[in-house]
Design an enzyme around this catalytic site. Sequence first.
Site, PDB file in Angstrom:
ATOM      1  CE1 TYR A 157      37.813  43.146  42.240  1.00  0.00           C
ATOM      2  CE2 TYR A 157      39.817  44.467  42.060  1.00  0.00           C
ATOM      3  CZ  TYR A 157      39.200  43.236  42.144  1.00  0.00           C
ATOM      4  OH  TYR A 157      39.952  42.082  42.135  1.00  0.00           O
ATOM      5  CE  LYS A 200      38.712  41.678  45.392  1.00  0.00           C
ATOM      6  NZ  LYS A 200      38.482  40.301  45.835  1.00  0.00           N
TER       7      LYS A 200
HETATM    8  P1  NAD Z   1      36.212  34.924  37.861  1.00  0.00           P
HETATM    9  O1  NAD Z   1      35.175  35.907  37.507  1.00  0.00           O
HETATM   10  O2  NAD Z   1      36.969  34.248  36.772  1.00  0.00           O
HETATM   11  O3  NAD Z   1      35.593  33.810  38.808  1.00  0.00           O
HETATM   12  C1  NAD Z   1      34.844  34.163  39.929  1.00  0.00           C
HETATM   13  C2  NAD Z   1      33.952  33.024  40.316  1.00  0.00           C
HETATM   14  O4  NAD Z   1      33.246  33.449  41.458  1.00  0.00           O
HETATM   15  C3  NAD Z   1      32.933  32.654  39.260  1.00  0.00           C
HETATM   16  O5  NAD Z   1      32.868  31.260  39.095  1.00  0.00           O
HETATM   17  C4  NAD Z   1      31.627  33.206  39.819  1.00  0.00           C
HETATM   18  O6  NAD Z   1      30.492  32.435  39.448  1.00  0.00           O
HETATM   19  C5  NAD Z   1      31.869  33.146  41.301  1.00  0.00           C
HETATM   20  N1  NAD Z   1      31.095  34.108  42.041  1.00  0.00           N
HETATM   21  C6  NAD Z   1      30.851  35.396  41.726  1.00  0.00           C
HETATM   22  N2  NAD Z   1      30.058  35.948  42.640  1.00  0.00           N
HETATM   23  C7  NAD Z   1      29.796  35.018  43.558  1.00  0.00           C
HETATM   24  C8  NAD Z   1      29.015  34.995  44.745  1.00  0.00           C
HETATM   25  N3  NAD Z   1      28.329  36.053  45.137  1.00  0.00           N
HETATM   26  N4  NAD Z   1      28.966  33.857  45.449  1.00  0.00           N
HETATM   27  C9  NAD Z   1      29.643  32.771  45.055  1.00  0.00           C
HETATM   28  N5  NAD Z   1      30.364  32.737  43.927  1.00  0.00           N
HETATM   29  C10 NAD Z   1      30.454  33.843  43.196  1.00  0.00           C
HETATM   30  O7  NAD Z   1      37.225  35.687  38.837  1.00  0.00           O
HETATM   31  P2  NAD Z   1      38.750  35.440  39.173  1.00  0.00           P
HETATM   32  O8  NAD Z   1      39.562  36.272  38.267  1.00  0.00           O
HETATM   33  O9  NAD Z   1      39.017  34.010  39.296  1.00  0.00           O
HETATM   34  O10 NAD Z   1      38.807  36.167  40.591  1.00  0.00           O
HETATM   35  C11 NAD Z   1      38.709  35.482  41.796  1.00  0.00           C
HETATM   36  C12 NAD Z   1      39.062  36.441  42.902  1.00  0.00           C
HETATM   37  O11 NAD Z   1      40.340  37.001  42.640  1.00  0.00           O
HETATM   38  C13 NAD Z   1      38.123  37.613  43.029  1.00  0.00           C
HETATM   39  O12 NAD Z   1      37.952  37.932  44.378  1.00  0.00           O
HETATM   40  C14 NAD Z   1      38.860  38.727  42.328  1.00  0.00           C
HETATM   41  O13 NAD Z   1      38.492  39.993  42.782  1.00  0.00           O
HETATM   42  C15 NAD Z   1      40.276  38.405  42.707  1.00  0.00           C
HETATM   43  N6  NAD Z   1      41.284  38.957  41.796  1.00  0.00           N
HETATM   44  C16 NAD Z   1      41.257  38.732  40.476  1.00  0.00           C
HETATM   45  C17 NAD Z   1      42.228  39.295  39.678  1.00  0.00           C
HETATM   46  C18 NAD Z   1      42.270  39.052  38.199  1.00  0.00           C
HETATM   47  O14 NAD Z   1      43.047  39.744  37.525  1.00  0.00           O
HETATM   48  N7  NAD Z   1      41.514  38.127  37.669  1.00  0.00           N
HETATM   49  C19 NAD Z   1      43.222  40.085  40.242  1.00  0.00           C
HETATM   50  C20 NAD Z   1      43.217  40.307  41.605  1.00  0.00           C
HETATM   51  C21 NAD Z   1      42.225  39.746  42.385  1.00  0.00           C
END
Ligand code: NAD
Length: 552
Positions: free
Chosen positions: A458, A462
């Site tokens: 991850y 990123k």
């Molecule tokens: P989440 O898991 O709550 O939601 C992710 C969504 O993406 C889900 O609805 C899932 O079905 C969809 N998804 C997954 N794989 C997919 C694919 N191959 N094609 C299309 N859709 C897909 O995640 P989140 O926490 O909302 O994270 C969103 C983004 O933010 C991600 O890139 C994650 O890495 C990044 N992020 C999250 C955090 C955190 O703490 N939650 C922190 C930093 C970055």
Amino acid sequence: MPAAGKVPDTPVEILVDVLTKAMAVASSSVNVPQELKSHLQEALDIACGLDNYLEEMSTPESEPLAELYRETVSHDWDRVHQEGKTMFRLPKECVTGHVEGQTLKMLVHMSQAKRVLEIGMFTGYGALSMAEGLPEDGCLVACELEPYLKDFSRPLFDKSPHGSKISVRTGSAMDTLQELAAAGEQFDMVFIDADKDNYINYYNFILDNNLLRMRGVICVDNTLFKSKVYLNHVTDANGLALRRFNQFVSADPRVEQVILPLRDGLSIIRRVPATSEGVKAQDKITDDVVFRGVKGQPILDRLRLDGKVAYVTGGGQGIGRAFAHALGEAGAKVAVVDLDQDKAEAVAKELLVKGISSMSITADVSKVEDVRRMVEAVVGRWGALHVACNNAGINMNSASEETTLEEWDKTFDVNLRGTFMCCQAAGRVMLKQGYGKIINTASMASLIVPHPQKQLSYNTSKAGVVKLTQTLGTEWIDRGVRVNCISPGIVDTPLIHSESLRPLVQRWLSDIPAGRLAQVTDLQAAVVFLASDTSDYMTGHNLVIEGGQSLW
Ligand code: NAD
């Protein structure tokens, strides 16, 4: 039809009264031609039906407003005056009433007012109507001369969920205005409904002392004053005061005004921007784009995304869902893209219900065919693509010595290869358009190594998203396409609610200067900013939003 025994008060009520008398005369005379009688009857029907029709067709008042109205009209105002509880004998007709109350509430909504000033409250029907139109953190300051009215209205206000927005200041309105001005208070909407001969003083004080916020609106009640403002041979002092007031405002170069023939007349007045001649005549004012705003727009308007077409991948929940709502609220049409069809459809429906144009697309961003279909679907439906929000991402945990190639590939397929494919597909459309905003979701993990969880794939993927963003951002900006990314810290979404991550929350909190996890709403303004023209000079930027965590 005015209630029996009610003294005609508004131009329409007076018209009905006069026509009724004329009709009575005509009916009792054999010499009046039938044609004249039928014209009179028609005029009477038109005038008589107007107020009732407006009542029936306007949204009904809330129960607290209905109760306030009933209590006001059934109160013995003569008795309370005789008992010395009010300085003046207050006529119950002063109550604002249903249609005007709904009009004021609508104006509060339309002007997006958060702070309202009312000069002359009476029993608070207008105040509560306007409070109903204010947002949860909105407030209304009502100036009222009679302390009795403050005590009368408070228990009735308290029956409404909006009553706590109202604070009543008793005493001379001019004294209160002076206090408010001294305290630097400003209002988005001012409603004047008090002693008529002072209207002009209130109005001037408000404008001269900047009590009216930039783009604020002043509404003034009773400005047709029983038609006495435009009839000849009027000697009524209030009628003459209002005639002078209307003339003064219509000739005032600082404002524009319109008078609505609603009940006894409602003026709506807005301050207009200073003309170039007006500005030139003043010392020390530079009439440039900073003074006027780019394209004449104040900064918050420049953040709007009206007419823009956007998609958000991973929009079915968490951060992507919050991004989709934010872009839509700012005015964009939004395609919600997700691997999970139900989730994409649910969020697209949420947007539609709010009045935002939306569509759902089921696509896996790690599949090139799906990415191509996604972009084609958006452009096919809405004819363009202005904002590409590449947000879908996954996170798997394992100690690096245990990390399988399968985990590595899966993570990279979605987080980096998927983001690249989306950037490329969207970028091809945007480069042709000569305009586009790409916003990738990276992570604080691109800067620090979050711990104690182990997430090599991850973190590395990123970090790749940031370098991808920087490279594309510099390669494409001279052709109008800006590429930036947002790096959230630890956000409270389903992603971190997995069994392995949940126990770590306490540990993380001690690493976050802000003392809490991020909420998805903490990220919404950033995506709107990066999507808007205000950030046009930004490219390849990694916008970190982590409550200070990466600095510790
Ligand atoms: P989440 O898991 O709550 O939601 C992710 C969504 O993406 C889900 O609805 C899932 O079905 C969809 N998804 C997954 N794989 C997919 C694919 N191959 N094609 C299309 N859709 C897909 O995640 P989140 O926490 O909302 O994270 C969103 C983004 O933010 C991600 O890139 C994650 O890495 C990044 N992020 C999250 C955090 C955190 O703490 N939650 C922190 C930093 C970055």
